[in-house]
Design a protein around this motif. Structure first.
Motif, PDB file in Angstrom:
ATOM      1  N   UNK A  47       0.833  -1.209   0.000  1.00 15.53           N
ATOM      2  CA  UNK A  47       0.000   0.000   0.000  1.00 15.53           C
ATOM      3  C   UNK A  47       0.863   1.253   0.000  1.00 15.53           C
ATOM      4  N   UNK A  48       2.038   1.183   0.627  1.00 20.44           N
ATOM      5  CA  UNK A  48       2.933   2.342   0.613  1.00 20.44           C
ATOM      6  C   UNK A  48       3.270   2.711  -0.818  1.00 20.44           C
ATOM      7  N   UNK A  49       3.638   1.697  -1.594  1.00 22.90           N
ATOM      8  CA  UNK A  49       4.098   1.943  -2.957  1.00 22.90           C
ATOM      9  C   UNK A  49       2.932   2.345  -3.854  1.00 22.90           C
ATOM     10  N   UNK A  50       1.865   1.595  -3.802  1.00 19.25           N
ATOM     11  CA  UNK A  50       0.790   1.837  -4.763  1.00 19.25           C
ATOM     12  C   UNK A  50      -0.092   3.005  -4.362  1.00 19.25           C
ATOM     13  N   UNK A  51      -0.413   3.122  -3.075  1.00 21.11           N
ATOM     14  CA  UNK A  51      -1.420   4.095  -2.665  1.00 21.11           C
ATOM     15  C   UNK A  51      -0.861   5.206  -1.801  1.00 21.11           C
ATOM     16  N   UNK A  52       0.451   5.193  -1.548  1.00 22.83           N
ATOM     17  CA  UNK A  52       1.051   6.216  -0.681  1.00 22.83           C
ATOM     18  C   UNK A  52       0.426   6.186   0.720  1.00 22.83           C
ATOM     19  N   UNK A  53      -0.037   4.989   1.133  1.00 21.87           N
ATOM     20  CA  UNK A  53      -0.688   4.830   2.433  1.00 21.87           C
ATOM     21  C   UNK A  53       0.094   3.795   3.237  1.00 21.87           C
ATOM     22  N   UNK A  54       1.066   4.242   4.043  1.00 21.70           N
ATOM     23  CA  UNK A  54       1.883   3.254   4.765  1.00 21.70           C
ATOM     24  C   UNK A  54       1.044   2.476   5.773  1.00 21.70           C
ATOM     25  N   UNK A  55       1.128   1.162   5.712  1.00 20.97           N
ATOM     26  CA  UNK A  55       0.349   0.329   6.618  1.00 20.97           C
ATOM     27  C   UNK A  55       0.890   0.378   8.034  1.00 20.97           C
ATOM     28  N   UNK A  56       2.179   0.614   8.201  1.00 20.46           N
ATOM     29  CA  UNK A  56       2.757   0.735   9.542  1.00 20.46           C
ATOM     30  C   UNK A  56       4.016   1.559   9.469  1.00 20.46           C
ATOM     31  N   UNK A  57       4.555   1.901  10.631  1.00 19.26           N
ATOM     32  CA  UNK A  57       5.624   2.898  10.656  1.00 19.26           C
ATOM     33  C   UNK A  57       6.869   2.440   9.908  1.00 19.26           C
TER      34      UNK A  57
END
Lengths: 314, 505
Positions: B78-88
């Motif tokens: 999700x970090x890569x695709x959606x710019x939404x980091x799942x955790x720190x």
């Protein structure tokens, strides 16, 4: 047709007299901690013993349990199926956080388990016994650094009580708070501090392996399997346990309170609960009714006094 | 028996079909929860604990370890695709990874993350098996003053690595440091900046801040300047697989990330997030193309992703050898051990060798399973980006909100998500970098607490900060990292200085 069927089913379900409450237990801490484990062990035991059909555990973490306690006191008013887990740490947190909600705003049911505190040094330390540590403390309180859990928690309070019992000014103690027993353990093993204090369980494995020396324990009697005197034997009038309890909602009737107390008592006596306690190394310190209330009041008063002495509470 | 025999015996335990099934369930669950922001491996393991009462201890622990590794893997997607980091630990991945995805290179970004995680997991797990007792001795040498010196080094290297403008970077960092002050001061138990709101007593949750700044801020930004022309879907350009050039640019960062992540994970007060920050800073310094950083440099994904998986293995070092949990997930795994009457600690290797070596062996297997599970999925994942933008960002908002409420069901938490989301929008609008805010929130409290602990132990004597060889070395490195670029700039004068001037918008 279908709808009628489901309506009938629901009506039937409602009509069946509940054999016991479907409890919801609030664990006022994040998953994994002591309170969460207590709540989940209760869930397991209540269901396995058929005391309750279905038990839900809900985590409301924050601020030493006071966030969960405040939410519980506000939302559960008069509901006999709502329970909350708490403990000694909550007593301190209510005072240090100036929490508007206290244990007087819920209905304490029973003390369930407890853990005694242990005072340790690394094996390489020159300190051999508790007497030597107390002498050092008397000579220069600041020079003795203690590693333990969070500020104002059970470990910190125990150090305050020890200082007081030794006739040392508790405001002078040099307590180094760590986020938990684990991180404190690293500082103790690495000889970064003079001594460490935390629940016995945090240190037991290290002591058995010969890397830590237990100087004293905070129990009333010696603990089996632990080669260390009690604080009382060492001439310090301190006896304390970091206990965990269960409380019910505020505003319930006496009958409802009695029914909950009976359910908890059945749970405590069940083999599932006893096995779980043994597996986790928790002592069964079950206490309910008026005895528990007296003990609770004493603990609250003593905690308030020592927190004031340490200077954490005005 | 020597280490090798133990490991072989462990592999024979882990290769049992039932154990393989537990490992598979673990990694699949772990990947799934890693993808969801807010719901991390710690929560999942905690929820599964009661379910495993009746199960076989070895199987349950193998499953938990699979969840742990899987969570580290899933967070990157999700970090890569959606710019939404799942955790720190996957915040840094979003920096370059999402830029790559937007340039149509999401496939290689996911591939380098997956393969890097595999390489790091493999190397670090083997290190765990071979050097755990030695590493743990070294980790214990680190006292509060040494951690403080490490934090200083992290601040110096990391803050210079983010963004183009030093002024804006520092402003962002200080916003993060201020947010870090909110909540109960750990050393005195007193509340700071909580304004009587009980939910603020525990401070600002890192994942809430990260999800708000990255995902919510981004969605607002996109919505704010949306025009019809933007409705074009980002096509996946080129192959979804890594090119030869991607491989040659990735392998060194994988190894460097592992070298940084494993020891930091093994430190009782380390942590995967710090390892990823340091790895990112190291890659930016080592890269022959530093100008690509901030615009989708593959090294910036490869290094930190390797670092966070290596640090997950590193965490198991103090857990297995000392019974010391250093992350939330490790703490819950410890509870899992205790549930089965096993006390992790110095005696566990001696009393339960089958279990320990079975666990280590199954980590190796879980790691391989993760690669097999994730590589074929990349083609599917990148298609997510072909969803029209309004739908995609609406989806991200729902996702971010659900994750936040799921982790902490409180209106205060949700309000923080929105307020920080608006802040993230403002920062994007005026060109302030976002990562330093999160860095400040994570490193700030650690630096402060370690400094105060060190001074408290020395009773106020400042010389203690340089009195240990470790601390002195780290501080010297930090000083060098600060001074050397200044000298280089002064010597290079003209070109560099004008570049600096142009950076100051």
């Amino acid at each position: 047709m279908k709808q009628t069927f489901f309506a009938g089913l629901i009506a039937a379900a409602l009509a069946v007299p509940a054999m016991a409450e479907d409890y919801t237990i609030i664990a006022p801490a994040a998953p994994g901690g002591g309170w969460d484990q207590t709540a989940r062990t209760m869930q397991e035991a209540l269901q396995a013993e058929g005391i309750s059909e279905s038990v839900q555990v809900q985590n409301v973490p924050g601020a030493g349990g006071t966030v969960g306690l405040a939410q519980f006191a506000a939302n559960a008013q008069g509901q006999p199926d709502q329970l909350i887990v708490g403990g000694y740490v909550m007593v301190g947190a209510i005072l240090t956080n100036k929490s508007p909600v206290s244990l007087a705003d819920v209905t304490p049911i029973a003390r369930l388990t407890g853990e005694y505190e242990a005072i340790v040094v690394p094996v390489a330390s020159e300190i051999q016994d508790i007497g030597q540590l107390v002498e050092m403390l008397k000579a220069d309180p600041g020079a003795v650094s203690w590693a333990g859990g969070s500020a104002g928690g059970a470990d910190h309070i125990a150090v305050g009580l020890i200082a007081k019992a030794a006739g040392v000014d508790p405001t002078k103690i040099n307590y180094i708070a760590f986020s938990g027993g684990g991180e404190a353990l690293a500082a103790i093993l690495g000889s970064q501090v003079t001594a460490g204090i935390s629940s016995l369980g945090e240190f037991k494995a290290q002591a058995d392996a010969g890397t830590l020396r237990i100087l004293a324990v905070s129990s009333g009697e010696r603990i089996e399997g632990v080669d260390a005197p009690t604080l009382k034997e060492a001439g310090l009038d301190v006896e304390m346990q970091n206990w965990r309890m269960v409380a019910a909602a505020p505003g319930i009737t006496d009958d409802q309170k009695a029914a909950i107390t009976a359910d908890i008592e059945r749970m405590v006596q069940s083999p599932t609960w006893q096995d779980a306690l043994a597996a986790r190394g928790w002592a069964d310190t079950y206490l309910s009714g008026a005895d528990f209330q007296t003990q609770l009041d004493q603990d609250i008063a003593a905690t308030q006094a020592v927190l004031q002495d340490i200077g954490l509470v005005e | 028996m020597n280490t090798f025999d133990f490991l072989m015996q462990g592999l024979s335990v882990a290769l049992d079909p039932a154990m393989l099934l537990y490992a598979l369930i673990g990694v699949t669950l772990g990947t799934a929860v890693g993808v969801l922001p807010g719901i991390g491996p710690a929560l999942t393991v905690a929820l599964l604990l009661p379910v495993t009462y009746g199960l076989d201890p070895a199987g349950s622990l193998i499953m938990f370890a699979g969840i742990y590794y899987g969570g580290m893997y899933g967070g990157s997607t999700t970090s890569i695709l959606l710019n939404t980091p799942g955790e720190s630990a996957s915040i840094v991945t979003a920096l370059e990874g999402n830029k790559m995805a937007r340039a149509g290179r999401g496939g290689p970004a996911l591939a380098t993350a997956a393969i890097g995680s595999f390489v790091a997991g493999l190397v670090a797990t083997i290190l765990l098996a071979l050097v755990a007792p030695t590493v743990v001795k070294l980790a214990l040498v680190f006292g509060p003053r040494d951690y403080f010196a490490l934090m200083v080094l992290a601040f110096v290297t990391v803050s210079s690595a983010f963004g183009d403008s030093a002024r804006k970077g520092l402003i962002s960092l200080f916003v993060g440091l201020s947010l870090a002050l909110v909540g109960i001061d750990q050393l005195t138990g007193q509340a700071r900046l909580s304004f009587g709101v009980p939910q603020l007593l525990d401070g600002v949750e890192v994942t809430t801040l990260a999800v708000a700044l990255f995902a919510v801020g981004e969605a607002l930004f996109i919505a704010g300047r949306r025009s019809a022309a933007d409705d074009q879907v980002i096509a996946v350009k080129g192959s979804v697989w890594m090119t030869a050039r991607d491989w040659s640019r990735s392998w060194k960062p994988w190894l460097r990330g592992t070298a940084i992540g494993f020891p930091i994970g093994a430190m009782p007060a380390g942590g995967a997030d710090i390892a990823t920050f340091l790895s990112y800073a190291a890659e930016k310094r080592a890269s022959p193309h530093p100008e690509e950083f901030g615009h989708g440099a593959i090294e910036g994904v490869a290094g930190p992703e390797a670092a966070n998986n290596a640090s997950a293995a590193g965490t198991l070092v103090p857990l297995l050898t000392l019974g010391l949990p250093t992350t939330a997930t490790a703490a819950i795994m410890l509870a899992g051990f205790q549930q089965f009457g096993l006390q992790p600690g110095p005696l566990l290797f001696a009393t339960n060798p089958q279990l320990v070596w079975g666990l280590i062996a199954s980590l190796l297997i879980a790691n391989l399973m993760l690669l097999v599970l994730n590589l074929p999925l990349i083609g599917l994942w990148v298609r997510l980006l072909t969803i029209p933008r309004p739908w995609l960002y609406a989806g991200i908002l729902v996702f971010a909100t659900l994750g936040t409420i799921g982790a902490n069901p409180s209106p205060v938490e949700l309000s923080m998500l929105l307020i920080f989301g608006v802040m993230g929008y403002g920062m994007r609008l005026y060109g302030y970098p976002i990562a330093p805010v999160v860095v400040g929130l994570i490193l700030g409290p650690m630096a402060e607490q370690q400094l105060r602990r060190a001074l408290s132990i020395s009773q106020g004597d400042l010389t203690t900060l340089v009195a240990s060889p470790v601390a002195a070395t780290l501080l010297a490195l930090a000083a060098l990292a600060l001074i050397v670029p200044l000298i280089l700039r002064a010597r290079g004068k003209g070109a560099v200085l004008s570049q600096l001037a142009s950076d100051e918008d």
